[in-house]
Design an enzyme around this catalytic site. Sequence first.
Site, PDB file in Angstrom:
ATOM      1  N   LYS A 214       6.471   1.575   2.267  1.00  0.00           N
ATOM      2  CA  LYS A 214       7.900   1.548   1.932  1.00  0.00           C
ATOM      3  C   LYS A 214       8.196   2.510   0.782  1.00  0.00           C
ATOM      4  O   LYS A 214       9.263   3.108   0.734  1.00  0.00           O
ATOM      5  CB  LYS A 214       8.333   0.121   1.580  1.00  0.00           C
ATOM      6  CG  LYS A 214       8.220  -0.852   2.743  1.00  0.00           C
ATOM      7  CD  LYS A 214       8.696  -2.236   2.373  1.00  0.00           C
ATOM      8  CE  LYS A 214       8.331  -3.242   3.456  1.00  0.00           C
ATOM      9  NZ  LYS A 214       6.884  -3.527   3.531  1.00  0.00           N
TER      10      LYS A 214
ATOM     11  N   PRO B  17       0.788  -1.237   0.000  1.00  0.00           N
ATOM     12  CA  PRO B  17       0.000   0.000   0.000  1.00  0.00           C
ATOM     13  C   PRO B  17       0.822   1.290   0.000  1.00  0.00           C
ATOM     14  O   PRO B  17       0.241   2.366   0.093  1.00  0.00           O
ATOM     15  CB  PRO B  17      -0.803  -0.122   1.290  1.00  0.00           C
ATOM     16  CG  PRO B  17       0.108  -0.886   2.206  1.00  0.00           C
ATOM     17  CD  PRO B  17       0.857  -1.862   1.331  1.00  0.00           C
ATOM     18  N   GLY B  18       2.143   1.197  -0.057  1.00  0.00           N
ATOM     19  CA  GLY B  18       2.927   2.414  -0.255  1.00  0.00           C
ATOM     20  C   GLY B  18       3.722   2.896   0.937  1.00  0.00           C
ATOM     21  O   GLY B  18       4.355   3.954   0.854  1.00  0.00           O
TER      22      GLY B  18
ATOM     23  N   CYS C  39       7.579 -11.239   4.491  1.00  0.00           N
ATOM     24  CA  CYS C  39       7.154 -11.280   5.891  1.00  0.00           C
ATOM     25  C   CYS C  39       6.805 -12.719   6.251  1.00  0.00           C
ATOM     26  O   CYS C  39       5.801 -12.972   6.906  1.00  0.00           O
ATOM     27  CB  CYS C  39       6.015 -10.309   6.164  1.00  0.00           C
ATOM     28  SG  CYS C  39       4.550 -10.561   5.149  1.00  0.00           S
TER      29      CYS C  39
END
Lengths: 168, 305
Positions: free
Chosen positions: B117, B114-115, B231
């Site tokens: 990083k 979703p942005g 992850c």
Amino acid sequence: MLSCAGSAELRAVQEVLVERFGVPARVMEEWMIFSTGSVLWGLRDAPDLDAALGALRIERTGLPLLRRVGERWKPTTVALQVLGPHVSKSLVELTREELDQLLSEAALRGTREGVDQGYVALSGPDGVVGCGLYLDPRAEEGKEEGLLCSQFPKARWKGFSRYLQEEH
Amino acid sequence: MAEIPQQIERLRDLVDDWSAFTEALHRPLPTDLRWNPFAVTRERFEEMLSHQGLKWTRMPVSPDLYRVEGLTGPGLTWAFHMGWYQPQGFTSTLPPIILDPQPGSNVLDLCASPGGKTSQLSAQMMGHGVLVANDINYNRISILAANVERLGVPNVLICSYRGQNFPERFRFDHVLVDAPCTGEGTFRVEGGRYREDDPDARGFMSRTQLGILGKALRVVRPGGTVLYSTCTYAPEEDEAVVATVIEESEVGVEVVELPEDLPGSPGIDMWEGRTFPRELSRTRRFWPHHTNSWGFYCALLCRLS
């Protein structure tokens, strides 16, 4: 469909951000402007940007700077926030109480000296927070006092009300 | 004590302290907020946290990250709407920190939504340079674009290619591959968003990860770096993917040593009968009992030719 802004659209950026809001032209020269018809987008320029644009199919780019409203171009909240430190004209500085009143009543009565009718940048305790629309009595026949209308997006409005209550 | 799922239980031999690890999985995740320099000064941000009566500490290694106590619903506050911060787990901030892009560099975030990083990379670049954020999922791109706008990130181009098919006509200095994965690192006994164990899904993920990482090494310039992260703790999606790419890549690849001050444990050299190259010990797995955050895995690769 995203495309590089044409001359009319670049002129709109010049008229609104540089001429009306006083953002220095050299600041806007750092931005490349794109158009999707009703929105003009800004992207910070970079030495290899042209090569990247030529090589990739871009879906969206940068930040929305101006949005077409009828025949006019209206600055977006994010444009005024990002360019806020460079805004020197059409700037209305409001106290915490005035901002609170503007948000709760959607408009604030009173003539603003030195501010022309049209869109203005609203500045609060932490700098420019968004866009307002100022109706000047000198431009409105039969009006005796000015009116400042909030143009703050509704989703952010709620958050900003809390900011005023909690932070100041 | 509630049960630990089998796909995590099978990793028992990888964990240095199983009891501390499982105990950490029973704790709720702390709230971490990454300060957004595009919206507010650090001093004003810290003043706001204190003024709100929140207890906060700056995180080591990730200096723009604040661990905050007493805040519920970090996505509901006015400061969030004003773009002052991005909620982002500690280990989730490590891939951009390890990749370390400088202002003016050309950077690709290949699985960007979703942005969080993406916006962190832009902050590291001080908003200067070409930053391409790619995601195959068009719905997720809307979320990415909304976050870019909320945070006032000035230099993001958004693309929607399948990662494996990203064009090779433009070379990047750095590529971030925060790969889709089975997500065991997000497991908590109360919540988490990991996928239930499904060997077919793991096989599919591994193939997808191989394709995306292989592509990243082809779009980065010689001498440029690729950060591969997931992850998940699963070696099939971590060391095995990196090892296969090193073995099969037509460009020379070197595994780069990570900064010494990072928490976590070195990558493993063997899993279920497969031996990995020794240099994979330079990769790192981050555990929740070391970081009180998500489980993560990171490998920094340099394209040699």
